[in-house]
Design an enzyme around this catalytic site. Structure first.
Site, PDB file in Angstrom:
ATOM      1  CD  GLU A   1      45.526  42.466  57.148  1.00  0.00           C
ATOM      2  OE1 GLU A   1      46.752  42.536  57.313  1.00  0.00           O
ATOM      3  OE2 GLU A   1      44.955  42.757  56.068  1.00  0.00           O
TER       4      GLU A   1
ATOM      5  CG  HIS B   1      19.944  50.844  43.088  1.00  0.00           C
ATOM      6  ND1 HIS B   1      20.623  49.654  42.969  1.00  0.00           N
ATOM      7  CD2 HIS B   1      20.303  51.359  44.293  1.00  0.00           C
ATOM      8  CE1 HIS B   1      21.357  49.458  44.054  1.00  0.00           C
ATOM      9  NE2 HIS B   1      21.182  50.477  44.871  1.00  0.00           N
TER      10      HIS B   1
ATOM     11  CG  HIS C   1      53.676  47.989  61.617  1.00  0.00           C
ATOM     12  ND1 HIS C   1      53.785  48.775  60.495  1.00  0.00           N
ATOM     13  CD2 HIS C   1      53.685  46.697  61.173  1.00  0.00           C
ATOM     14  CE1 HIS C   1      53.876  47.998  59.420  1.00  0.00           C
ATOM     15  NE2 HIS C   1      53.810  46.738  59.805  1.00  0.00           N
TER      16      HIS C   1
ATOM     17  CG  HIS D   1      17.506  49.373  47.811  1.00  0.00           C
ATOM     18  ND1 HIS D   1      17.366  49.586  49.171  1.00  0.00           N
ATOM     19  CD2 HIS D   1      18.525  50.178  47.401  1.00  0.00           C
ATOM     20  CE1 HIS D   1      18.266  50.477  49.565  1.00  0.00           C
ATOM     21  NE2 HIS D   1      18.972  50.845  48.522  1.00  0.00           N
TER      22      HIS D   1
END
Length: 664
Positions: free
Chosen positions: A411, A261, A473, A27
């Site tokens: 999280e 890029h 869960h 890149h």
């Protein structure tokens, strides 16, 4: 911007396009676009010493947009790190020190492994947080021995990733003013101009987080960028410097487009770029005057020598604090650590408590936190459920030292910030959430394993045993999937004693992360001999041997070890001897020698595994049958769920007798 600064930036551009061209991969656009920003930071602001990449008080530099790795490799080479030109010529090749994305532990001067966008800035937040907390803990009046900055380069891709919202919001709340991020605002990503899918007002977004935002900086004017950094250092907030750039700056036909890029420029465009930049030197050749201008070894050693003098004065005035800081930055545990773990294990055996292993975990934290003051706890808004707090812990707040972090419902951000703290040094971070939400943070767990960091991930509510919350869960596949991550040590202990051993192993594991998995429901205590206790650390051991010859072996983990013991007792009444093997850590058991593994799982006896999760993982141990859960869970009380999924003494006993019959 001076002519010398311009030429220094062009050296980065030339090395980047030449290395990508030679590798035919990489890149070049970002390094060419951010070269002037790099000159401003690395030449005028960054405090580092190429001769000592691990100097405690160095500034940390994070290349969050890690695909532009040649920018960092060029900087490390030019400033004097142990990264010779031969390694730049070997860019992206096997066993080189210049892999496609920066890798911690491979290249001197690389502070963290980046490439998965958004995680670099997240690590940077963790580093800045560690610096702030260590400064508050160890600095004394007249002795600022912890006093450095964390800088991050980031692009549009990092800002698009959701994790950037999580961590930058928290950074603003905690007022991490030693964190300075420089945004490469070039408006281009792989798919083209980002305005069609990334059109938010980024400066306002960061102002809403509580950041200091410096807008409209010309990213191709090193003087303007350097002035912005100087202004950022005066703020009491983290700073985002918005640098307007052109991707692939210097390329006459590709600059400002997505074409530059992620692909080599090609020989023709490289020649045109050399002409446009007035760069007359052959590939991989840097003039002596530019090497001299870039060389930071002398300045870096001067900076470190000055700090060494300050630290010597600190040692004289505060010898115990100085020794403690050095120990913790080295990653060494206190001298009495092993003794403390043994005492905790003995206490667990003496108390013989039947409690949830999440509570066993909290008891272990309570016992060890005072002995290991570098333990830095936390939870993703589930402290009361994960039980990652302890009686003497203090919450981390803005400009207020603490050793327990309220991460909020973040999280992924929590896990990546923990990795940044582990990378910085001085703390052993641990953070908790429900096991099913480990999926949110999975890539940060993978990066911790890849970098071999001492991050400890606490996951509670580990199975259908959590009951009525239902399948959203109830973890089914997570335990097995975590075991598949190389270098992640996974523990699922069955009671207080195994939980204590698991915590001891995780803290002691200097070169790798651990996942500690705990139950919501109570798990029966198991009495053990001293030999059995000593064998827990091997990951798997015989926890029950029948009085008469064993006809089969049950392998179990966590809450299912109690079920295995009940099943063995039930079959013993029918005259069928069953060996029970507790395997709290398949990671550690798999590392044992062949003889030990054969002594635990002898040939010729049918093996049946029990775990309240997917069954596929357990066939690797040569099982004749596996009792588990190969569907998603249900919403009901835990005891009903165990019966529904066939995890009962009666149903397992039937399976074992069938396996014994088939083995004859």
């Amino acid at each position: 911007m001076s002519n010398l600064q311009n030429r220094m930036a062009n050296a980065i551009r030339a090395l980047s396009m030449d290395a990508v061209q030679q590798a035919n991969s990489g890149h070049p656009g970002m390094p060419m676009g951010m070269a002037d920003i790099a000159v401003a930071l690395w030449d005028q602001h960054l405090h580092h010493n190429p001769a000592d990449p691990h100097w405690i008080n160095r500034d940390r530099f994070v290349l969050s947009n890690g695909h532009g790795s040649m920018l960092l490799y060029a900087l490390l080479h030019l400033t004097g790190y142990d990264l010779p030109m031969s390694e730049l010529k070997n860019f992206r090749q096997l066993h080189s020190k210049t892999p496609g994305h920066p890798e911690y532990g491979i290249t001197p001067g690389v502070e963290t492994t980046t490439g998965p966008l958004g995680q670099g800035i997240s690590n940077a937040v963790g580093m800045a947080l560690a610096e702030q907390l260590l400064a508050e803990e160890f600095n004394r009046p007249g002795h600022d021995v912890v006093n450095h900055y964390t800088y991050a380069f980031l692009g549009d891709g990092c800002l698009m990733e959701g994790i950037s919202h999580e961590v930058c919001s928290l950074a603003g709340t905690l007022k991490l003013n030693k964190l300075i991020a420089l945004w490469d605002d070039n408006g281009i990503s792989i798919d083209g101009k980002v305005v069609s899918w990334f059109n938010e007002d980024t400066p306002k977004r960061f102002e809403a987080y509580g950041w200091n935002v410096i807008r409209g900086v010309d990213g191709h004017n090193a003087g303007a960028v350097a002035n912005a950094i100087a202004r950022a250092k005066q703020s009491d907030k983290p700073t985002l410097i918005c640098c307007k750039t052109a991707i692939g700056q210097g390329s006459p036909n590709m600059a400002g487009s997505d074409k530059v890029h992620g692909s080599p420029l090609g020989a023709e465009e490289i020649a045109a770029t050399r002409k446009a930049l007035n760069w007359t030197h052959p590939p991989f050749e840097i003039p002596d005057d530019l090497y001299l201008a870039w060389d930071f070894r002398g300045r870096g050693q001067t900076l470190q020598n000055a700090w060494n003098e300050r630290f010597a004065a600190y040692q004289k005035a505060h010898p115990r604090s100085a020794a403690e800081l050095i120990r913790r930055m080295r990653g060494d545990l206190p001298a009495d650590f092993t003794e403390k773990v043994h005492a905790l294990v003995a206490q667990c055996q003496a108390k013989a408590e039947t409690i949830a292993t999440r509570k066993s975990s909290q008891n272990a934290i309570e016992a060890l936190a005072s002995a290991v003051p570098e333990m830095m706890g936390g939870s993703a808004d589930l402290t009361g459920s994960n039980l990652t707090n302890w009686s003497a812990c203090k919450p981390v707040r803005a400009k207020q030292w603490g050793n327990h972090i309220n991460y909020g419902v973040r999280e992924f951000g929590m896990s990546a910030i923990m990795n940044g703290m582990a990378l910085h040094g001085g703390y052993i971070p641990f953070g908790g959430t429900f096991l099913t939400f480990s999926d949110y943070s999975r890539n940060a767990l993978r990066m911790a394993a890849l970098m071999k960091l001492r991050s400890i991930f606490v996951f509670t509510h580990d199975s259908i045993g959590l009951g009525e919350d239902g399948p959203t869960h109830q973890s089914v596949e997570q335990v097995s999937s975590l075991r598949l991550i190389p270098n992640l040590a996974v523990w699922r202990p069955c009671d207080t004693t195994e939980s204590a051993v698991a915590w001891g192993a995780a803290l002691e594991r200097k070169h790798g992360p651990s996942a500690l998995i705990f139950s919501r429901q109570n798990c029966p205590f198991i009495a053990r001999t001293q030999k059995q206790i000593e064998s827990i650390a091997r990951g798997g051991y015989v926890v029950h041997e029948p009085s008469k010859a064993a006809k089969a072996v049950i392998i179990a983990t966590g809450s299912e070890v109690g079920l295995a013991m009940q099943t063995a007792a039930h079959l013993a009444k029918e005259g069928i001897g069953i060996r029970v093997v507790s395997m709290p850590s398949t990671t550690y058991f798999d590392q044992q020698d062949i003889q030990y593994k054969a002594s635990v799982l002898p040939a010729g006896l049918p093996r049946v595994a029990i775990e309240a999760g997917v069954t596929d993982y357990w066939w690797k141990y040569g099982c004749a049958a596996v009792h588990g859960v190969d569907t998603f869970g249900e919403s009901a009380p835990a005891n009903q769920l165990y019966a529904h999924f066939g995890l009962t003494v009666d149903q397992i006993s039937v399976t074992i007798k069938q396996c014994i019959a088939q083995a004859k």
